[in-house]
Design an enzyme around this catalytic site. Structure first.
Site, PDB file in Angstrom:
ATOM      1  N   GLY A  97      47.190  58.314  29.393  1.00  0.00           N
ATOM      2  CA  GLY A  97      48.243  57.152  29.967  1.00  0.00           C
ATOM      3  C   GLY A  97      49.316  57.464  30.428  1.00  0.00           C
ATOM      4  N   ILE A  98      49.618  58.651  30.156  1.00  0.00           N
ATOM      5  CA  ILE A  98      50.871  59.133  31.030  1.00  0.00           C
ATOM      6  C   ILE A  98      50.151  59.787  32.494  1.00  0.00           C
ATOM      7  CG2 ILE A  98      52.746  61.419  31.153  1.00  0.00           C
ATOM      8  CD1 ILE A  98      52.223  61.657  28.824  1.00  0.00           C
ATOM      9  N   THR A 151      54.565  68.773  31.956  1.00  0.00           N
ATOM     10  CA  THR A 151      55.634  67.586  31.280  1.00  0.00           C
ATOM     11  C   THR A 151      54.243  67.536  29.446  1.00  0.00           C
ATOM     12  OG1 THR A 151      54.629  65.639  32.376  1.00  0.00           O
ATOM     13  CG2 THR A 151      56.472  66.783  33.120  1.00  0.00           C
ATOM     14  N   ALA A 152      53.189  68.503  29.908  1.00  0.00           N
ATOM     15  CA  ALA A 152      52.866  68.181  28.313  1.00  0.00           C
ATOM     16  C   ALA A 152      53.175  69.520  27.383  1.00  0.00           C
ATOM     17  CB  ALA A 152      51.308  68.609  28.654  1.00  0.00           C
ATOM     18  N   ARG A 153      52.903  70.302  27.171  1.00  0.00           N
ATOM     19  CA  ARG A 153      52.859  71.596  26.593  1.00  0.00           C
ATOM     20  C   ARG A 153      53.262  72.622  27.038  1.00  0.00           C
ATOM     21  NH1 ARG A 153      54.950  68.061  24.108  1.00  0.00           N
ATOM     22  NH2 ARG A 153      54.678  67.275  22.031  1.00  0.00           N
ATOM     23  N   GLU A 162      59.590  76.824  22.937  1.00  0.00           N
ATOM     24  CA  GLU A 162      61.060  75.873  22.826  1.00  0.00           C
ATOM     25  C   GLU A 162      61.988  75.823  21.447  1.00  0.00           C
ATOM     26  OE1 GLU A 162      60.004  72.284  23.824  1.00  0.00           O
ATOM     27  OE2 GLU A 162      58.736  72.302  25.468  1.00  0.00           O
ATOM     28  N   HIS A 187      62.860  69.931  27.970  1.00  0.00           N
ATOM     29  CA  HIS A 187      62.001  69.069  27.398  1.00  0.00           C
ATOM     30  C   HIS A 187      62.933  67.539  27.444  1.00  0.00           C
ATOM     31  CE1 HIS A 187      58.700  69.173  24.443  1.00  0.00           C
ATOM     32  NE2 HIS A 187      59.088  67.392  24.872  1.00  0.00           N
ATOM     33  N   ASP A 227      58.968  70.873  32.497  1.00  0.00           N
ATOM     34  CA  ASP A 227      60.246  70.660  30.857  1.00  0.00           C
ATOM     35  C   ASP A 227      59.196  70.981  29.666  1.00  0.00           C
ATOM     36  OD1 ASP A 227      61.285  68.048  30.530  1.00  0.00           O
ATOM     37  OD2 ASP A 227      60.192  67.360  29.125  1.00  0.00           O
TER      38      ASP A 227
HETATM   39  O1  LIG Z   1      55.799  62.474  22.756  1.00  0.00           O
HETATM   40  C1  LIG Z   1      55.314  63.850  23.200  1.00  0.00           C
HETATM   41  O2  LIG Z   1      54.557  63.920  22.573  1.00  0.00           O
HETATM   42  C2  LIG Z   1      56.514  64.645  23.624  1.00  0.00           C
HETATM   43  O3  LIG Z   1      57.243  65.686  24.241  1.00  0.00           O
HETATM   44  C3  LIG Z   1      57.926  63.787  23.811  1.00  0.00           C
HETATM   45  O4  LIG Z   1      58.850  64.518  25.189  1.00  0.00           O
END
Ligand SMILES: O=C(O)C(=O)CO
Length: 339
Positions: A172-173, A250-252, A281, A299, A276
């Site tokens: 989706g993202i 922006t994932a992990r 973290e 994040h 991000d």
């Molecule tokens: O929805 C998530 O898993 C997130 O990391 C939000 O930023």
């Protein structure tokens, strides 16, 4: 025999959706807020059948890990031993803080909130793509430090239009980002374990991660963190990218080999990274700060009230559906065939 309603446990703060929570569970369940200051207290509260007695489902947010830690085997086993907890409604797309395989073994379902995060996370990735290519964040640092634009070099910057964006994971993202950058247009290529039926015809499939890296001016990561995605982008993949290319994550954090990425920044193979997320973290590797062209966010992919309300409501609705119908939505893929 007690005539008490079932109870649900809010594990991690509800911020926006208090009224929605009241409405969703009215006449269905009592809402209990997890008030344990630490893991030992939480486990004791489950075991003694006092504070957390009769809990059938849990709303969970990652913020709860600050007090009671992640939902690992110890916590899942304690939840299972209550004999009542059957559903964990996680607020977030990424559910790497929950041992879902243990949940499967213990007969506990886990849902997440896909969809609710798509727009906010894709918008964050879009910002990182644009800012890395055009050096906007670097420019702002320069202005704030009183040097206006003297430290910048247009030779390091590129138009966004016409560049190739590689999307690793067209869920989706990733798909939302593809549509956003198509407006420039950027050329969009993607790799997923399977070709996506939702991919528009202008979105080209590449059949390996390395092939995707070779094609991309900017590589944007959109895969969940699982054992098989740890360091999915490592030394080999980074070196397959063109000289001067960019990684956006922006994932992990653990999806990229951070050391390999920093080496590639240091020798100029990567021109910048837009991040991000980070492997440990809230710690951020100080070496990343040595490159002023990097765009580094704390994040905050979904940090806005509209998305966060949507995420809270979606997680709560999954829990409500489970209570009302015996089955909630958004069951995580690992559990779909197992329960
Ligand atoms: O929805 C998530 O898993 C997130 O990391 C939000 O930023």
């Amino acid at each position: 025999m007690s005539s008490r309603q079932p109870r649900i446990l809010i594990c991690g703060d509800l911020v926006w959706a208090h009224e929605e929570a009241r409405q969703l569970f009215d006449g269905l369940a009592d809402i209990v807020v997890m008030d344990s200051p630490n893991r030992a207290d939480f486990l004791a509260g489950l075991k003694t059948r006092e504070r957390y007695d009769g809990i059938v489902g849990i709303y969970r947010h990652n913020i709860s890990a600050d007090r009671i830690g992640v939902f690992d085997e110890e916590i899942i086993d304690a939840l299972a031993e209550t004999g009542t907890v059957k559903w964990i409604a996680h607020n977030g797309a990424g559910y790497d803080q929950i041992d879902v395989f243990r949940c499967a073994k213990k007969g506990i379902s886990v849902s997440n909130t896909p969809g609710a995060v798509n727009d906010a996370t894709a918008t964050t990735a879009l910002y990182l793509v644009i800012s890395c290519l055009r050096n906007y964040a670097w420019g702002e640092q320069s202005l704030r430090q009183g040097t206006f634009k003297s430290v910048l070099n247009p030779g390091r910057a590129h138009d966004v239009t016409g560049r190739t964006l590689g999307i690793l994971g067209l869920g989706g993202i990733g798909l939302r980002l593809a549509h956003l950058v198509h407006a420039f247009p950027m050329r969009v290529v993607y790799y997923s374990r399977n070709r996506s039926a939702n991919a528009p015809e202008w979105c080209e499939y590449v059949d390996s991660v390395e092939g995707l890296c070779r094609e991309s001016d900017v590589l944007s990561l959109h895969v969940p963190l699982r054992d098989e995605t740890v360091h999915l982008v490592g030394e080999k993949e980074i070196r397959a990218m063109k000289k001067g290319s960019i990684i956006v994550n922006t994932a992990r954090g653990k999806v990229v080999d951070e050391e390999a990425m920093i080496r590639a920044l240091a020798d100029g193979h990567l021109s910048s990274v837009g991040l991000d997320v980070y492997p440990n973290e809230p710690l951020v590797n100080p070496r990343l700060l040595e490159f002023p062209q990097n765009v580094l966010l704390p994040h905050m992919g979904t940090e806005n009230q509209d998305s966060q309300r949507r995420m809270e409501v979606r997680a709560l609705t999954n829990l409500r559906d489970f209570l009302r119908d015996g089955q909630g939505n958004d069951l995580v893929p690992e559990l779909r065939s197992k329960l």
